[in-house]
Design a protein around this motif. Structure first.
Motif, mmCIF file in Angstrom:
data_model
loop_
_atom_site.group_PDB
_atom_site.id
_atom_site.type_symbol
_atom_site.label_atom_id
_atom_site.label_comp_id
_atom_site.label_asym_id
_atom_site.label_seq_id
_atom_site.Cartn_x
_atom_site.Cartn_y
_atom_site.Cartn_z
ATOM 1 N N LEU A 1 0.865 -1.176 0.000
ATOM 2 C CA LEU A 1 0.000 0.000 0.000
ATOM 3 C C LEU A 1 0.905 1.230 0.000
ATOM 4 N N THR A 2 0.915 1.947 -1.118
ATOM 5 C CA THR A 2 1.761 3.131 -1.261
ATOM 6 C C THR A 2 0.948 4.374 -0.931
ATOM 7 N N LEU A 3 1.471 5.176 -0.011
ATOM 8 C CA LEU A 3 0.781 6.367 0.446
ATOM 9 C C LEU A 3 1.065 7.548 -0.473
ATOM 10 N N PRO A 4 0.249 8.597 -0.407
ATOM 11 C CA PRO A 4 0.449 9.749 -1.296
ATOM 12 C C PRO A 4 1.821 10.401 -1.173
ATOM 13 N N ASP A 5 2.450 10.296 0.019
ATOM 14 C CA ASP A 5 3.767 10.912 0.188
ATOM 15 C C ASP A 5 4.903 9.993 -0.241
ATOM 16 N N GLY A 6 4.566 8.829 -0.803
ATOM 17 C CA GLY A 6 5.572 7.920 -1.317
ATOM 18 C C GLY A 6 5.987 6.813 -0.371
ATOM 19 N N ARG A 7 5.614 6.941 0.892
ATOM 20 C CA ARG A 7 5.932 5.859 1.827
ATOM 21 C C ARG A 7 5.101 4.628 1.511
ATOM 22 N N THR A 8 5.636 3.468 1.841
ATOM 23 C CA THR A 8 4.967 2.212 1.496
ATOM 24 C C THR A 8 4.804 1.324 2.718
ATOM 25 N N LEU A 9 3.606 0.814 2.881
ATOM 26 C CA LEU A 9 3.322 -0.235 3.854
ATOM 27 C C LEU A 9 3.309 -1.545 3.086
ATOM 28 N N ALA A 10 4.060 -2.535 3.546
ATOM 29 C CA ALA A 10 4.171 -3.788 2.804
ATOM 30 C C ALA A 10 4.184 -4.969 3.762
ATOM 31 N N HIS A 11 3.773 -6.096 3.244
ATOM 32 C CA HIS A 11 3.807 -7.341 4.027
ATOM 33 C C HIS A 11 3.823 -8.517 3.058
#
Length: 225
Positions: free
Chosen positions: A208-218
Protein backbone atom coordinates in the motif's frame (compact mmCIF):
# COMPACT_ATOMS: atom_id res chain seq x y z
CA UNK A 1 -10.08 -21.85 12.55
CA UNK A 2 -6.38 -22.37 11.95
CA UNK A 3 -3.54 -20.06 12.75
CA UNK A 4 -5.06 -18.42 15.83
CA UNK A 5 -2.74 -17.05 18.47
CA UNK A 6 -3.14 -15.99 22.08
CA UNK A 7 -0.28 -13.49 21.84
CA UNK A 8 -0.95 -9.77 22.04
CA UNK A 9 -1.00 -8.27 18.55
CA UNK A 10 1.64 -5.56 18.20
CA UNK A 11 2.37 -2.92 15.55
CA UNK A 12 5.13 -0.35 15.15
CA UNK A 13 4.36 3.11 13.82
CA UNK A 14 6.46 4.36 10.91
CA UNK A 15 6.25 7.89 12.30
CA UNK A 16 7.62 7.43 15.80
CA UNK A 17 8.50 3.75 16.29
CA UNK A 18 5.78 3.71 18.94
CA UNK A 19 4.55 0.20 19.73
CA UNK A 20 0.79 -0.43 19.66
CA UNK A 21 -0.54 -3.45 21.56
CA UNK A 22 -3.94 -4.91 20.77
CA UNK A 23 -5.13 -7.40 23.34
CA UNK A 24 -8.84 -6.80 22.97
CA UNK A 25 -11.29 -4.65 21.07
CA UNK A 26 -13.44 -5.13 18.00
CA UNK A 27 -12.09 -6.78 14.85
CA UNK A 28 -14.06 -6.61 11.61
CA UNK A 29 -13.75 -7.45 7.94
CA UNK A 30 -15.80 -5.00 5.90
CA UNK A 31 -17.25 -6.41 2.69
CA UNK A 32 -18.95 -4.83 -0.31
CA UNK A 33 -17.25 -1.50 0.40
CA UNK A 34 -17.08 -0.25 -3.18
CA UNK A 35 -17.99 3.42 -3.59
CA UNK A 36 -19.94 2.78 -6.81
CA UNK A 37 -23.15 1.17 -5.53
CA UNK A 38 -24.20 0.00 -8.99
CA UNK A 39 -20.87 -1.79 -9.43
CA UNK A 40 -21.26 -3.36 -5.99
CA UNK A 41 -24.69 -4.66 -6.92
CA UNK A 42 -23.27 -6.08 -10.16
CA UNK A 43 -20.62 -7.89 -8.11
CA UNK A 44 -23.31 -9.26 -5.77
CA UNK A 45 -25.25 -10.54 -8.79
CA UNK A 46 -22.10 -12.20 -10.17
CA UNK A 47 -21.47 -13.95 -6.86
CA UNK A 48 -25.10 -15.04 -6.66
CA UNK A 49 -24.67 -16.71 -10.05
CA UNK A 50 -21.99 -18.99 -8.56
CA UNK A 51 -23.94 -19.71 -5.41
CA UNK A 52 -22.80 -16.99 -3.00
CA UNK A 53 -25.74 -15.59 -1.03
CA UNK A 54 -26.21 -11.81 -1.18
CA UNK A 55 -25.28 -9.81 1.93
CA UNK A 56 -27.97 -8.71 4.37
CA UNK A 57 -26.64 -5.15 4.20
CA UNK A 58 -24.23 -3.10 2.10
CA UNK A 59 -21.56 -2.60 3.20
CA UNK A 60 -21.39 -5.69 5.40
CA UNK A 61 -19.32 -6.04 8.57
CA UNK A 62 -18.11 -9.54 9.41
CA UNK A 63 -16.76 -9.97 12.96
CA UNK A 64 -13.61 -12.05 13.41
CA UNK A 65 -11.60 -12.91 16.50
CA UNK A 66 -8.60 -10.68 17.08
CA UNK A 67 -6.63 -13.88 17.75
CA UNK A 68 -6.93 -14.73 14.04
CA UNK A 69 -5.11 -11.56 12.98
CA UNK A 70 -1.38 -12.16 12.64
CA UNK A 71 1.73 -10.22 11.63
CA UNK A 72 3.61 -13.49 11.11
CA UNK A 73 5.06 -14.35 7.72
CA UNK A 74 3.42 -17.79 7.71
CA UNK A 75 -0.35 -18.32 7.70
CA UNK A 76 -1.50 -21.93 8.20
CA UNK A 77 -4.57 -22.78 6.13
CA UNK A 78 -6.63 -25.90 5.53
CA UNK A 79 -7.51 -26.98 1.99
CA UNK A 80 -6.39 -25.86 -1.42
CA UNK A 81 -9.10 -23.33 -2.20
CA UNK A 82 -8.06 -20.32 -0.15
CA UNK A 83 -6.79 -16.99 -1.43
CA UNK A 84 -5.86 -13.55 -0.17
CA UNK A 85 -6.69 -9.99 -1.18
CA UNK A 86 -4.82 -6.79 -0.36
CA UNK A 87 -6.78 -4.43 1.89
CA UNK A 88 -6.19 -1.17 3.71
CA UNK A 89 -6.60 -1.79 7.43
CA UNK A 90 -8.07 0.92 9.65
CA UNK A 91 -6.87 0.72 13.24
CA UNK A 92 -7.97 2.67 16.30
CA UNK A 93 -5.85 2.39 19.42
CA UNK A 94 -6.61 4.42 22.53
CA UNK A 95 -8.63 6.85 20.47
CA UNK A 96 -5.96 7.46 17.80
CA UNK A 97 -6.27 6.20 14.23
CA UNK A 98 -3.71 4.37 12.10
CA UNK A 99 -3.52 2.85 8.62
CA UNK A 100 -2.01 -0.53 7.82
CA UNK A 101 -2.07 -3.13 5.06
CA UNK A 102 -3.41 -6.66 5.31
CA UNK A 103 -4.96 -9.58 3.48
CA UNK A 104 -8.50 -10.85 3.82
CA UNK A 105 -7.44 -14.46 3.32
CA UNK A 106 -10.61 -16.47 2.72
CA UNK A 107 -11.77 -20.05 2.19
CA UNK A 108 -13.38 -19.83 -1.25
CA UNK A 109 -15.25 -23.14 -0.99
CA UNK A 110 -16.82 -22.16 2.33
CA UNK A 111 -17.64 -18.74 0.89
CA UNK A 112 -20.44 -20.26 -1.19
CA UNK A 113 -22.00 -21.57 2.04
CA UNK A 114 -21.42 -18.73 4.52
CA UNK A 115 -19.26 -15.66 3.84
CA UNK A 116 -18.73 -14.87 7.50
CA UNK A 117 -17.57 -18.39 8.24
CA UNK A 118 -15.29 -18.35 5.20
CA UNK A 119 -13.51 -15.28 6.54
CA UNK A 120 -13.23 -16.71 10.04
CA UNK A 121 -11.79 -19.96 8.66
CA UNK A 122 -8.43 -18.42 7.74
CA UNK A 123 -5.79 -16.31 9.46
CA UNK A 124 -5.90 -12.60 8.67
CA UNK A 125 -2.33 -11.52 7.83
CA UNK A 126 -1.48 -7.86 8.41
CA UNK A 127 1.77 -5.95 8.12
CA UNK A 128 3.58 -5.10 11.38
CA UNK A 129 4.07 -1.42 10.45
CA UNK A 130 1.33 1.23 10.50
CA UNK A 131 1.16 4.98 10.02
CA UNK A 132 -0.80 7.34 12.26
CA UNK A 133 -3.58 9.31 10.58
CA UNK A 134 -4.33 12.42 12.61
CA UNK A 135 -7.31 13.43 10.45
CA UNK A 136 -9.01 11.21 7.88
CA UNK A 137 -10.67 14.21 6.24
CA UNK A 138 -7.33 15.73 5.23
CA UNK A 139 -5.69 12.42 4.31
CA UNK A 140 -5.70 11.72 0.55
CA UNK A 141 -7.24 8.25 0.71
CA UNK A 142 -8.04 8.23 -3.00
CA UNK A 143 -4.37 8.68 -3.95
CA UNK A 144 -3.22 5.57 -2.08
CA UNK A 145 -2.26 2.72 -4.40
CA UNK A 146 -2.76 -0.92 -3.40
CA UNK A 147 -1.16 -3.91 -5.10
CA UNK A 148 -0.84 -7.62 -4.46
CA UNK A 149 1.08 -10.48 -6.03
CA UNK A 150 0.47 -14.22 -5.77
CA UNK A 151 3.56 -16.36 -6.32
CA UNK A 152 5.26 -13.39 -7.97
CA UNK A 153 2.44 -12.60 -10.43
CA UNK A 154 0.67 -9.24 -10.14
CA UNK A 155 -2.85 -9.98 -8.88
CA UNK A 156 -4.38 -6.61 -7.94
CA UNK A 157 -3.43 -3.03 -8.75
CA UNK A 158 -5.43 0.14 -8.22
CA UNK A 159 -6.13 3.13 -6.01
CA UNK A 160 -8.40 3.34 -3.00
CA UNK A 161 -10.63 5.79 -4.90
CA UNK A 162 -12.93 2.85 -5.61
CA UNK A 163 -13.52 2.16 -1.89
CA UNK A 164 -15.66 3.95 0.66
CA UNK A 165 -13.68 6.49 2.64
CA UNK A 166 -12.75 5.76 6.26
CA UNK A 167 -15.07 8.54 7.46
CA UNK A 168 -18.00 6.98 5.61
CA UNK A 169 -17.20 3.43 6.69
CA UNK A 170 -16.65 4.37 10.34
CA UNK A 171 -19.89 6.35 10.42
CA UNK A 172 -21.87 3.40 9.04
CA UNK A 173 -20.18 1.14 11.58
CA UNK A 174 -21.11 3.50 14.43
CA UNK A 175 -24.71 3.95 13.25
CA UNK A 176 -25.28 0.27 12.73
CA UNK A 177 -23.28 -1.48 15.44
CA UNK A 178 -22.77 1.22 18.02
CA UNK A 179 -19.36 2.58 18.94
CA UNK A 180 -18.05 2.83 22.47
CA UNK A 181 -14.62 4.01 21.35
CA UNK A 182 -12.90 0.72 22.09
CA UNK A 183 -9.84 -0.38 20.13
CA UNK A 184 -10.79 -1.29 16.58
CA UNK A 185 -9.17 -3.14 13.70
CA UNK A 186 -11.11 -3.12 10.44
CA UNK A 187 -10.14 -4.57 7.05
CA UNK A 188 -11.68 -1.89 4.84
CA UNK A 189 -12.27 -3.61 1.50
CA UNK A 190 -10.37 -4.69 -1.56
CA UNK A 191 -9.87 -4.05 -5.26
CA UNK A 192 -10.96 -6.10 -8.29
CA UNK A 193 -8.73 -8.97 -9.35
CA UNK A 194 -6.85 -8.19 -12.55
CA UNK A 195 -7.95 -11.42 -14.22
CA UNK A 196 -11.25 -11.66 -12.38
CA UNK A 197 -10.46 -15.06 -10.90
CA UNK A 198 -9.57 -16.12 -7.36
CA UNK A 199 -6.15 -17.73 -7.48
CA UNK A 200 -4.89 -20.10 -4.80
CA UNK A 201 -1.18 -19.71 -4.16
CA UNK A 202 1.68 -20.14 -1.73
CA UNK A 203 3.29 -16.69 -1.42
CA UNK A 204 1.37 -13.44 -1.09
CA UNK A 205 2.94 -9.98 -1.32
CA UNK A 206 0.96 -6.91 -0.27
CA UNK A 207 1.76 -3.25 -0.84
CA UNK A 208 0.00 0.00 0.00
CA UNK A 209 1.76 3.13 -1.26
CA UNK A 210 0.78 6.37 0.45
CA UNK A 211 0.45 9.75 -1.30
CA UNK A 212 3.77 10.91 0.19
CA UNK A 213 5.57 7.92 -1.32
CA UNK A 214 5.93 5.86 1.83
CA UNK A 215 4.97 2.21 1.50
CA UNK A 216 3.32 -0.24 3.85
CA UNK A 217 4.17 -3.79 2.80
CA UNK A 218 3.81 -7.34 4.03
CA UNK A 219 4.56 -10.81 2.66
CA UNK A 220 3.37 -14.18 3.88
CA UNK A 221 3.18 -17.79 2.82
CA UNK A 222 0.30 -20.17 3.30
CA UNK A 223 1.45 -23.34 4.99
CA UNK A 224 -0.65 -26.39 4.34
CA UNK A 225 -1.64 -25.34 0.82
Amino acid sequence: MTGATTEVLTFETLDSSEILRFGSGRTLVAGYTGRDEAAVQHHIDELAAIGVAPPAQVPMFYPVEIATVTTATQAPVVGTHTSGEVEPVILRHRGRYYLGVGSDHTDRELETVDIGDSKRACPKPVGPAVIEIADWASFDWDACRARSWVDGVLYQDGTLANLRTPQNLLQIFADRLGDTGEDLLCFAGTLPLLDGKFTPGHRWDLELTLPDGRTLAHSYTTEGH
